[in-house]
Write an enzyme that holds these catalytic residues in place. Structure first.
Site, PDB file in Angstrom:
ATOM      1  N   LYS A 182      -6.928  24.643   4.288  1.00  0.00           N
ATOM      2  CA  LYS A 182      -5.997  23.591   4.737  1.00  0.00           C
ATOM      3  C   LYS A 182      -5.847  23.522   6.259  1.00  0.00           C
ATOM      4  CE  LYS A 182      -3.516  23.332   0.355  1.00  0.00           C
ATOM      5  NZ  LYS A 182      -3.654  22.066  -0.310  1.00  0.00           N
ATOM      6  N   TYR A 216      -1.291  29.092  -7.282  1.00  0.00           N
ATOM      7  CA  TYR A 216      -2.528  28.342  -7.448  1.00  0.00           C
ATOM      8  C   TYR A 216      -3.549  28.892  -6.470  1.00  0.00           C
ATOM      9  CZ  TYR A 216      -5.783  24.359  -7.225  1.00  0.00           C
ATOM     10  OH  TYR A 216      -6.901  23.560  -7.242  1.00  0.00           O
ATOM     11  N   ASP A 276      -3.379  35.068  -0.476  1.00  0.00           N
ATOM     12  CA  ASP A 276      -3.948  33.730  -0.441  1.00  0.00           C
ATOM     13  C   ASP A 276      -3.093  32.895   0.507  1.00  0.00           C
ATOM     14  OD1 ASP A 276      -4.892  31.206  -0.746  1.00  0.00           O
ATOM     15  OD2 ASP A 276      -4.939  31.228  -2.939  1.00  0.00           O
TER      16      ASP A 276
END
Ligand code: PLP
Length: 435
Positions: free
Chosen positions: A274, A143, A246
């Site tokens: 995050k 994702y 990522d």
């Protein structure tokens, strides 16, 4: 049995004004009800009904320091007292960008944005501009945020299309998404060097970037096969393709240098979000000077009104300061706690005759109920009993333990041995009740 009456009435109230009653779509799936929070501190959350939970959701990953870390909160507050956003430059930007280039092995230069989605958008744009090519390889089960540029269906029924008559099309993740935005995306199985080689043989010199989670945290916390990422690095270098890791999940979670530091592989670009500012909305693109310089010259536009404001830079600096105390000792603590937790959860699954797999690295793991002995690829991951796990997560609430309904757990720097022990005992009771 715990009750959730306040959360029930608040979600109804919220739905009157806030579309869907939640601010990010996934949160609406929580059973029995999307919880409302009264307050949170350290490893604990207290909901609107006064129920206290040990928290392993950790806001879907960012809270590496737990809730309301006193140092981070104080430094962020102090920064805001002198003004939060100026649309002008300030020292916090220099200090944080310098610090990031020191702790991230691949970072000559960095940029700041607000979310992981934005960081990925910029990284893809940089790769296309740098190579003058259009195609991008991404992988099933990964994702990379919800922008039109990269969002395929998630959690990944995109695999289904392989068996359908639309074999060569990558499906948009949502209605309303521009279909043409995905026309240059090539979707491949991950951890499969042959599939990658084939695609590179076919399209090699048209490919601008390969984007990969260095550990497939979003689908099973699956580790790369030995040599897989190294091979990817070698092939991308040979073909002049920009390799993007990522690290929105793995950044500051698998170590202060992220996964690329831990695995000792230098991608051309990394994206972080995050945990990078411990829960304050900051994201980062970091990488090679000659690529990042496309932003410096203005050839690639990187924009954003709130980028690099004083609050996020203070939070980013505080996060690095705290994580790097005593030679990064906190990572060892998190790793030890997580290993104890995982081994206790494996024991209680065995004791209660529940077949399952837990894949773990550092302070993140995925727990799933599945007949197979191991889960090493996305196709096997898809065989897990997601409904049974979601029920487990729901029942864990009664034990005072908050876990994500899909099976991905995060451990923070402030979880304690007592938290871990209570969690294992609670899981034991829940598994007994389910069999
Ligand atoms: C690997 C990865 N990349 C990108 C994103 C998007 O980040 P954000 O939700 O901050 O936009 C996520 C979010 O979960 C992620 O896990």
């Amino acid at each position: 049995m715990r009750t959730f009456n306040e959360s029930v009435s608040k979600i109804e109230e919220s739905k009157k004004y806030l579309a869907g009653g939640v601010s990010s779509f996934l949160r609406g799936a929580m059973k029995p009800i999307p919880l409302f929070v009264k307050t949170a501190s350290g490893s604990h959350v207290i909901d609107a009904d006064g129920n206290d939970y040990i928290d392993y959701l950790l806001a879907y990953g960012p809270l590496i320091l737990g809730h309301a870390d006193p140092e981070l909160t104080e430094k962020t507050y102090q920064a805001m007292k002198s003004g939060n956003a100026y649309g002008l430059q300030h020292d916090g930007e220099i200090l944080l960008s310098k610090r990031l280039t020191e702790v991230l092995p691949c970072a000559d230069k960095v940029t700041f944005s607000g979310s992981g989605t934005e960081a990925v958008m910029l990284a893809l744009r940089l790769a296309r501009a740098y190579t003058n090519r259009q195609k991008v390889i991404r992988f099933h089960g990964h994702y990379h945020g919800w922008s039109d540029a990269i969002f395929t269906s998630f959690p990944s029924p995109d695999l289904v299309k392989e068996n359908s008559d639309q074999a060569d099309r990558v499906l948009p993740g949502t209605s309303g998404q521009s279909e043409s935005s995905l026309q240059d995306i090539i979707l491949l199985p991950w951890n499969d060097p042959e599939a990658l080689k084939q695609a590179l043989d076919m399209y090699g010199e048209q490919i601008a970037a390969i984007i990969t989670e260095p550990v497939m945290c979003n689908s099973g916390c699956i580790l790369p096969k030995p040599g897989y990422l190294e091979q990817m690095r070698e092939w991308t270098q040979e073909l002049g393709i920009v390799l993007i890791f990522d690290e929105v999940i793995t950044g500051f979670r698998l170590g202060i240098g992220g996964a690329h530091g831990r695995f000792n592989i230098k991608p051309d670009l990394v994206t972080m979000g995050k945990a990078v500012a411990g829960g304050v909305p900051l994201s980062v693109v970091a990488g090679k000077e000659e690529i990042m310089d496309l932003v410096a010259t203005g050839r690639v536009n990187h924009l954003g009104t709130m980028n690099g404001n004083t609050m996020v830079t203070a939070a980013g600096l505080a996060t690095i300061d705290i994580l790097s105390k005593n030679n990064n000792a906190v990572f060892e603590k998190m790793e030890r706690l997580t290993q104890n937790l995982v081994s206790g959860l494996r024991d209680v699954m065995l004791k209660n005759g529940v077949r399952g797999v837990i894949n773990q690295i550092g302070p993140v793991f995925h727990m799933m109920f599945i007949q197979e002995d191991e889960v090493r690829d996305f196709a096997t991951f898809q065989k897990r009993d997601a409904a049974k796990y979601s029920l487990f997560a729901e029942k864990m609430l009664d034990e005072g333990i908050l876990v994500r309904p899909t099976g991905l757990w995060y451990v923070s720097a402030v979880h304690s041995d007592e938290d871990i022990q209570r969690t294992i005992e609670g899981a034991d009771r829940v598994l007994q009740s389910m069999e």
